[in-house]
Design an enzyme around this catalytic site. Structure first.
Site, PDB file in Angstrom:
ATOM      1  N   HIS A  52      -4.985  52.683  22.748  1.00 20.79           N
ATOM      2  CA  HIS A  52      -3.950  52.082  23.594  1.00 20.79           C
ATOM      3  C   HIS A  52      -2.603  52.020  22.880  1.00 20.79           C
ATOM      4  CE1 HIS A  52      -5.757  48.954  21.111  1.00 20.79           C
ATOM      5  NE2 HIS A  52      -4.607  48.319  21.162  1.00 20.79           N
ATOM      6  N   THR A  55       2.778  54.703  21.751  1.00 17.37           N
ATOM      7  CA  THR A  55       3.148  55.836  20.887  1.00 17.37           C
ATOM      8  C   THR A  55       2.135  56.130  19.778  1.00 17.37           C
ATOM      9  OG1 THR A  55       4.399  54.297  19.489  1.00 17.37           O
ATOM     10  CG2 THR A  55       5.661  55.502  21.169  1.00 17.37           C
ATOM     11  N   ARG A  56       2.097  57.394  19.373  1.00 21.01           N
ATOM     12  CA  ARG A  56       1.377  57.853  18.183  1.00 21.01           C
ATOM     13  C   ARG A  56       2.211  58.951  17.531  1.00 21.01           C
ATOM     14  NH1 ARG A  56      -1.329  54.161  19.585  1.00 21.01           N
ATOM     15  NH2 ARG A  56      -3.573  53.908  19.579  1.00 21.01           N
ATOM     16  N   LYS A 274       8.352  50.324  15.022  1.00 17.34           N
ATOM     17  CA  LYS A 274       6.916  50.160  14.695  1.00 17.34           C
ATOM     18  C   LYS A 274       6.648  50.693  13.287  1.00 17.34           C
ATOM     19  CE  LYS A 274       2.832  52.349  16.620  1.00 17.34           C
ATOM     20  NZ  LYS A 274       2.216  52.737  17.907  1.00 17.34           N
ATOM     21  N   HIS A 278      -1.668  51.814   6.667  1.00 22.81           N
ATOM     22  CA  HIS A 278      -2.763  52.694   7.090  1.00 22.81           C
ATOM     23  C   HIS A 278      -4.137  52.170   6.654  1.00 22.81           C
ATOM     24  CE1 HIS A 278      -4.460  56.267   8.699  1.00 22.81           C
ATOM     25  NE2 HIS A 278      -4.804  56.798   7.555  1.00 22.81           N
ATOM     26  N   CYS A 321      -5.028  46.730  16.898  1.00 25.30           N
ATOM     27  CA  CYS A 321      -5.679  48.001  17.210  1.00 25.30           C
ATOM     28  C   CYS A 321      -6.806  48.180  16.183  1.00 25.30           C
ATOM     29  CB  CYS A 321      -4.641  49.111  17.093  1.00 25.30           C
ATOM     30  SG  CYS A 321      -5.158  50.687  17.782  1.00 25.30           S
ATOM     31  N   LYS A 354      -3.573  62.529  17.575  1.00 25.04           N
ATOM     32  CA  LYS A 354      -2.855  63.812  17.707  1.00 25.04           C
ATOM     33  C   LYS A 354      -3.808  64.976  17.945  1.00 25.04           C
ATOM     34  CE  LYS A 354      -1.549  63.175  13.320  1.00 25.04           C
ATOM     35  NZ  LYS A 354      -2.593  62.200  12.935  1.00 25.04           N
TER      36      LYS A 354
END
Ligand SMILES: Cc1cc2nc3c(=O)[nH]c(=O)nc-3n(C[C@H](O)[C@H](O)[C@H](O)COP(=O)(O)OP(=O)(O)OC[C@H]3O[C@@H](n4cnc5c(N)ncnc54)[C@H](O)[C@@H]3O)c2cc1C
Length: 392
Positions: A52, A55-56, A274, A278, A321, A354
Site C-alpha cells: 500500500h 509511491t515506490r 518520504k 531499510h 508498512c 519494482k
C-alpha cells in the site's frame, strides 16, 4: 461451460494474496488464458500488508547483476500496463546512490551499473553542490545517479493490474481469507465463504506466507519487520520536489546505520518528503501496531539533521508498512518442494515492488510448467537448507 465451472468454484489457477505480486501473477495468468481466481483476505484496497501507499522507487542500480538484468524487461512491462490501462504509473526522477567512495557496497553498485551499461551521471563534489544544494556530500563520499530510475505510483499500479485482470475475465474475491489449503493434483482452498478447486495454486501472501505454507507442511526462514514510513517537513516548501529535480536517493553506510536509508522527492503530501530506513523491528503481521520501537526513526532523525538541512529533523507523519525478509534478502520464486503445482512468491525483503510485473511473469511461467525467462537459482528454496523447519 467455463462459466459453469467457475460458479462451481473450479478454476485453472488460484492466486492467494492481492498485493503487488499476486495482482501481477493473476494478470499474467489471465493473459495466458488461464481461468484465474485471486483471493484476498481484506477488502481492497487495504493498508495492512506491504504494497500500500502512493509511491515506490524503481531503479536499475543494484549490487547484483541478476536484479539489474531483470529490470531491463521490467521497465517495458510497467510501460505496457500503463498503455493497457491508459494510466501513468511511473515518473522518472533518477536515483542518487551516495556513500563512502571506498565502501565495498558502494563499489558493488557502481560496478553493476557500469557492467550493465546503465545510463548514469557521476557527480563530482562541485557539481553535487550545484545540482543538490540542499543535500550534504561529506568528504570521502562519492555520488552517482542512475538516470533510468524514478517513482512508481503504487496504489494506482495495483488498481490498474486488478482492473486489467478483471477485464480479461479474471475473478477477484476480496474479504475472503484462505483458512485451509489441501494439496493434491487438484488443490482445494477453503475460505469462510466456500471451497475452490484448481489445478494450480500460487501463494503470494506477503508477511502471511508462512501462515499459509503451514497448511502445506513448509516453513521458510522469513522474518516480518515493521517499517516506520516517515515523512519529513521541508523548511521551505518546494526545496525537495520534482520541480527542483530532486531525485530519489539511496544513502549507503551512514554513521550508526547498518542498512540503507532511502528517500523520494516530495510527492504524496505537499511539503513532506518520504525518507525511510531499510530495516525495522520484528513483529507478527496481525500485531503490527503493537510494535512501537523507534530505533529506525532515531537513525533517520540523525541522518536528516546531518545530510538534509532543509528538512525539519522530526518526522511530521509516520505510517506503517511490513517487510518480509529472507536471510540473504533475496526473493523466493520457486515451486513447493513437495507439491509441484503449488508455486511460491515470498520474502521480497523490502525491495520487491519494482519487480512486480516480472515476478508475475516468472510465477506464471513456473505455474504453467514453462522454462522461466531468467535464471532463478538465486531465488530457490533449496538455498535455505539447514534454516528450514521440518516438513510434513
Ligand atoms: C515502507 C516500504 C517501502 C518500500 N519501498 C519499496 C521501493 O521503494 N521499491 C520497491 O521495489 N519495493 C519497496 N518496498 C517493498 C515492496 O513494497 C514489497 O516487496 C511488496 O509490496 C511485497 O508484495 P507482496 O505482494 O509480496 O506482499 P503484500 O503486499 O503484503 O501482499 C500479500 C497479500 O496477501 C494477502 N493474504 C495474506 N494471507 C492471506 C490469506 N490467508 N487469505 C487471503 N489473502 C491473504 C494479504 O492480505 C496481502 O494483501 C517497500 C516496502 C515497504 C513496507
Amino acid at each position: 461451460m467455463a462459466e459453469q465451472q467457475q460458479q462451481q468454484g473450479e478454476f485453472d489457477c488460484i492466486v492467494v494474496g492481492a498485493g503487488v505480486q499476486g495482482c501481477f501473477t493473476a494478470y499474467q495468468l489471465a493473459k495466458n488464458h488461464q481461468r484465474t481466481l485471486l483471493l484476498e483476505q481484506f477488502l481492497l484496497p487495504h493498508s495492512r500488508g506491504s504494497s500500500h501507499g502512493q509511491t515506490r522507487i524503481i531503479r536499475k542500480a543494484y549490487e547484483q547483476d541478476f536484479y539489474t538484468v531483470m529490470m531491463e524487461e521490467c521497465y517495458q512491462l510497467w510501460a505496457q500496463l500503463e498503455k493497457e490501462t491508459n494510466t501513468t504509473l511511473f515518473r522518472r526522477t533518477g536515483i542518487l546512490v551516495k556513500g563512502p567512495e571506498d565502501d565495498e557496497e558502494f563499489q558493488l553498485f557502481t560496478e553493476t551499473l557500469r557492467r550493465n551499461a546503465v545510463p548514469t551521471e557521476t557527480l563530482m563534489p562541485d557539481e553535487f553542490q550545484k545540482r543538490l544544494p540542499h543535500m550534504v556530500l561529506r568528504s570521502g563520499e562519492a555520488a552517482v545517479i542512475d538516470t533510468t530510475a524514478g517513482v512508481l505510483y503504487a496504489d494506482r499500479a495495483l488498481k490498474a493490474a486488478q482492473s486489467y485482470f478483471q477485464s480479461l475475465g479474471g475473478v477477484i474475491k476480496d474479504g475472503e481469507k484462505v483458512l485451509n489449503i489441501q494439496p493434491g493434483s487438484i488443490v482445494t482452498v477453503t475460505t469462510a465463504s466456500g471451497e475452490y478447486r484448481a489445478k494450480r495454486l500460487v501463494i503470494t501472501a506477503g508477511p502471511w506466507a508462512n501462515t499459509l505454507l503451514a497448511h502445506t507442511g513448509l516453513q521458510l526462514p522469513l522474518s516480518v519487520v515493521k517499517i516506520n514510513v516517515c515523512y519529513w517537513r521541508e523548511k521551505v516548501a518546494g526545496t525537495y520536489g520534482v520541480a527542483t529535480r530532486f531525485p530519489c536517493f539511496l544513502q549507503i553506510a551512514s554513521d550508526g546505520a547498518d542498512y540503507h536509508i532511502y528517500g523520494l522527492p516530495s510527492n504524496e503530501y505537499p511539503g513532506l518528503v518520504k525518507i525511510c530506513y531499510h530495516m525495522g523491528s520484528d513483529t507478527e503481521p496481525d500485531r503490527r501496531d503493537r510494535q512501537k520501537d523507534q530505533t529506525d526513526v532515531n537513525i533517520l532523525s540523525r541522518f536528516v539533521s546531518i545530510f538534509l538541512p532543509g528538512l525539519e529533523p522530526e518526522p511530521a507523519v509516520v505510517e506503517s508498512c511490513l517487510y518480509t525478509v529472507t536471510p540473504d534478502h533475496h526473493f523466493v520464486l520457486d515451486r513447493h518442494p513437495s507439491h509441484s503445482n503449488i508455486i511460491i512468491g515470498a520474502g521480497f525483503s523490502g525491495h520487491g515492488f519494482k519487480f512486480g510485473p516480472i515476478v508475475g511473469k516468472l510465477l506464471c511461467e513456473l505455474s504453467l510448467g514453462k522454462v522461466p525467462s531468467y535464471d532463478l537459482s538465486p531465488f530457490k528454496i533449496q538455498r535455505f537448507q539447514g534454516h528450514m523447519k521440518a516438513s510434513l
